[in-house]
Design an enzyme around this catalytic site. Structure first.
Site, short mmCIF file in Angstrom:
data_model
loop_
_atom_site.label_atom_id
_atom_site.label_comp_id
_atom_site.label_asym_id
_atom_site.label_seq_id
_atom_site.Cartn_x
_atom_site.Cartn_y
_atom_site.Cartn_z
N ALA A 238 -1.95 -38.46 37.81
CA ALA A 238 -0.95 -39.15 38.63
C ALA A 238 -1.36 -40.58 38.97
CB ALA A 238 -0.70 -38.36 39.91
N ARG B 189 -5.17 -51.27 36.12
CA ARG B 189 -6.04 -52.19 35.37
C ARG B 189 -5.73 -52.25 33.88
NH1 ARG B 189 -11.95 -50.75 36.60
NH2 ARG B 189 -11.16 -48.91 37.70
N ARG C 200 5.61 -45.65 -0.83
CA ARG C 200 6.37 -45.36 0.40
C ARG C 200 6.78 -43.88 0.46
NH1 ARG C 200 10.95 -49.54 0.37
NH2 ARG C 200 11.56 -48.29 2.19
C1 UD1 Z 1 -13.17 -39.58 41.44
C2 UD1 Z 1 -14.11 -38.73 42.27
C3 UD1 Z 1 -15.54 -39.27 42.13
C4 UD1 Z 1 -15.94 -39.26 40.67
C5 UD1 Z 1 -14.91 -40.03 39.83
C6 UD1 Z 1 -15.22 -39.85 38.38
C7 UD1 Z 1 -12.89 -37.94 44.21
C8 UD1 Z 1 -12.58 -38.15 45.64
N1 UD1 Z 1 -13.71 -38.80 43.66
O1 UD1 Z 1 -13.20 -40.87 41.96
O2 UD1 Z 1 -16.44 -38.47 42.86
O3 UD1 Z 1 -17.23 -39.83 40.53
O4 UD1 Z 1 -13.59 -39.54 40.07
O5 UD1 Z 1 -14.38 -40.67 37.62
O6 UD1 Z 1 -12.43 -36.98 43.62
N2 UD1 Z 1 -5.52 -38.72 40.61
C9 UD1 Z 1 -4.30 -38.11 40.85
N3 UD1 Z 1 -3.77 -38.22 42.10
C10 UD1 Z 1 -4.37 -38.88 43.10
C11 UD1 Z 1 -5.61 -39.51 42.83
C12 UD1 Z 1 -6.16 -39.40 41.59
O7 UD1 Z 1 -3.72 -37.49 39.98
O8 UD1 Z 1 -3.81 -38.92 44.19
C13 UD1 Z 1 -6.10 -38.60 39.27
C14 UD1 Z 1 -6.21 -39.91 38.53
O9 UD1 Z 1 -5.08 -40.11 37.72
C15 UD1 Z 1 -7.46 -39.72 37.70
C16 UD1 Z 1 -8.31 -38.77 38.52
O10 UD1 Z 1 -7.42 -38.13 39.43
O11 UD1 Z 1 -7.18 -39.11 36.46
C17 UD1 Z 1 -9.40 -39.47 39.28
O12 UD1 Z 1 -8.84 -40.44 40.13
P1 UD1 Z 1 -9.58 -41.80 40.44
O13 UD1 Z 1 -8.77 -42.58 41.38
O14 UD1 Z 1 -9.99 -42.44 39.18
O15 UD1 Z 1 -10.86 -41.22 41.19
P2 UD1 Z 1 -12.09 -42.03 41.69
O16 UD1 Z 1 -11.78 -42.62 42.99
O17 UD1 Z 1 -12.59 -42.92 40.63
#
Ligand code: UD1
Ligand code: CA
Length: 456
Positions: free
Chosen positions: A11, A16, A333
């Protein structure tokens, strides 16, 4: 075997990427990131897949609508814990819940198997990696006995915790009943005011559960795509890996760094030699003793045994018979089927055409919507005029025919078997077997002719 409920989190916005396209639809090796993740789960037994989507979700759903998936919308992105919470109703107490990220495309089957092997009612199974630069990741905090006691996010971490290099990949397997209990206890009491999925680890420890950790073989398996640079890095990792697999199975790659496979080779012979900058895509089958020249693109095609493809060719949706020779600079083709021992030379374009055994089309020709028999020789500059501006028509050339250079065959038209067409002819009517047909004005020489002289 336990039921596995896989929840793919997808989600996130992916801002970026600077793209109109949702991040998880960006492609690695010609396949959307999310599709890579899905394919990994689809290989599991007793597995059902749920995708949590948000930003641009309708497009994500529409473009992957052929997948067997439960789609759940997370209307607001309130954190990874909140994302998993969307699936609450789908989780059965005795399910094993596997949580993956839609933007982490290269997780291996063996890493998943490792995770799943360790999970049970009393054990949460977590995938971690140790990074030189752990910045931004959740840190794995262990007690003095070395057991994991919690995960702390970068923004909530003390300087001591930030010094930890072992990080959370986000990839976890948890027992369904436990997960449901812990999900309902999550709060937003943290630096980012989000529901952190990572908070379940401290809860697990509270409930006397063990946290078992596994590590992937390659760190790239757990790297996410946040921008196009990371996408390209994972693409190169993936391609080099595929190149290594091909080389192990007997393919010579002149330079594994300059080879791309964006699809699947369903059947692969031995002693295949591939020069630099070859891109193979879609569904392919390649026979024994095949050589593919530099700068060649082949997609969705079947290449027979002993085929020689010279440099700079493009071959799409075609069948190339055994011992045929293509190129250089040939374009084959869709819906072209070449029999064995066919030669297609430079600057020849062939479309929706069958070519019989041992026929040759060696130079500068366009052959479209045609049936070319066996043992046919098509001279340089032959054109099947298959299109009247509205409709397409067929050209049929019988076995053993010889088409002189610079011939236009105005379709629909048939050239009889063993017929010869004189060079420079425009053929508008069917031509008889065996005979010579030509349509050009007689050559004359004017004996007493003199060049004009400039008037003074
Ligand atoms: C998360 C982890 C972190 C880990 C990192 C690895 C948490 C709180 N933190 O951090 O410990 O080291 O991933 O990459 O879990 N997503 C949703 N809905 C949301 C938020 C996120 O579907 O509301 C999905 C994103 O699309 C993504 C994944 O969850 O695929 C991770 O989200 P992201 O925001 O990248 O997490 P980080 O803050 O980087
Ligand atoms: Ca991230």
């Amino acid at each position: 075997m336990k039921n596995v409920l896989t929840i793919i989190l997808a989600a996130g916005k992916g801002s970026r990427m600077n793209s109109q396209l949702p991040k998880v639809l960006h492609k690695l090796a010609d396949k959307p990131l999310l599709h890579h993740v899905y394919d990994r789960c689809a290989e599991l037994e007793n597995n059902s897949v749920t995708i949590v989507y948000g930003h641009g979700g309708e497009l994500v759903k529409a473009s992957l609508s052929h997948l067997k998936v439960n789609w759940l919308e997370q209307k607001q992105q309130l954190g990874t814990g909140h994302a998993v919470l969307q699936a609450y109703e789908l989780i059965n107490n005795d399910d094993t819940v596997l949580i993956l990220y839609g933007d982490v495309p290269l997780l291996s089957q063996s890493s998943i198997a490792c995770l799943l092997a360790k999970v049970n009612e009393k054990t949460v199974s977590l995938l971690t990696v140790t990074l030189d630069k752990p910045f931004g990741y959740g840190r794995i905090i262990r007690n003095q006995q070395g057991q994991v006691i919690k995960i702390v996010e970068e923004k909530d971490a003390s300087s001591e915790e930030k010094a930890v290099h072992e990080v959370n990949t986000g990839i976890v397997a948890v027992h369904g009943k436990c997960l449901k209990k812990w999900l309902t206890q999550l709060s937003t009491n943290n630096a980012q005011h989000e529901y952190y999925l990572t908070d379940i680890f401290a809860m697990a420890v509270q409930d006397d559960c063990l946290i078992e950790v596994s590590q992937p073989e390659y760190v790239e398996e757990v790297l996410g795509v946040n921008d196009r640079l990371q996408l390209s890095e994972l693409e190169r990792f993936y391609q080099l890996n595929q190149a290594k697999i091909l080389m192990k199975s007997g393919v010579t790659l002149k330079d594994p760094q300059r080879f791309d496979l964006r699809g699947v080779i369903n059947s692969l012979g031995t002693d295949i030699e591939i020069d630099v900058n070859v891109v193979l895509s879609g569904q392919l089958s390649i026979g024994n003793n095949v050589s593919i020249g530099a700068n060649t693109l082949i997609s969705n095609s079947v290449i027979g045994d002993d085929v020689q493809i010279l440099p700079n060719c493009i071959i799409e949706n075609a069948v190339i018979g055994n011992s045929s020779r293509i190129g250089p600079f040939a374009r084959i083709r869709p819906d072209t089927v070449l029999s064995d021992h066919v030669h297609i030379g430079n600057f020849v374009e062939i479309k929706k055409t069958t070519v019989g055994e041992s026929s040759k089309i060696n130079h500068l020709s366009y052959i479209g919507d045609a049936k070319v028999g066996a043992g046919v020789n098509i001279g340089a500059g032959t054109i099947t005029c298959n299109y009247d501006g509205v409709n397409k028509f067929e050209t049929i050339i019988g076995d053993g025919a010889f088409i002189g250079s610079d011939t236009q065959l105005i379709a629909p038209v048939k050239v009889g078997a063993n017929a010869t067409i004189g060079a420079g002819s425009t053929i508008t009517k069917d031509t008889p077997e065996q005979q010579l047909t030509l349509s050009r004005s007689k050559q004359v020489s004017v004996v007493s002719w003199q060049r004009p002289i400039k008037k003074t």
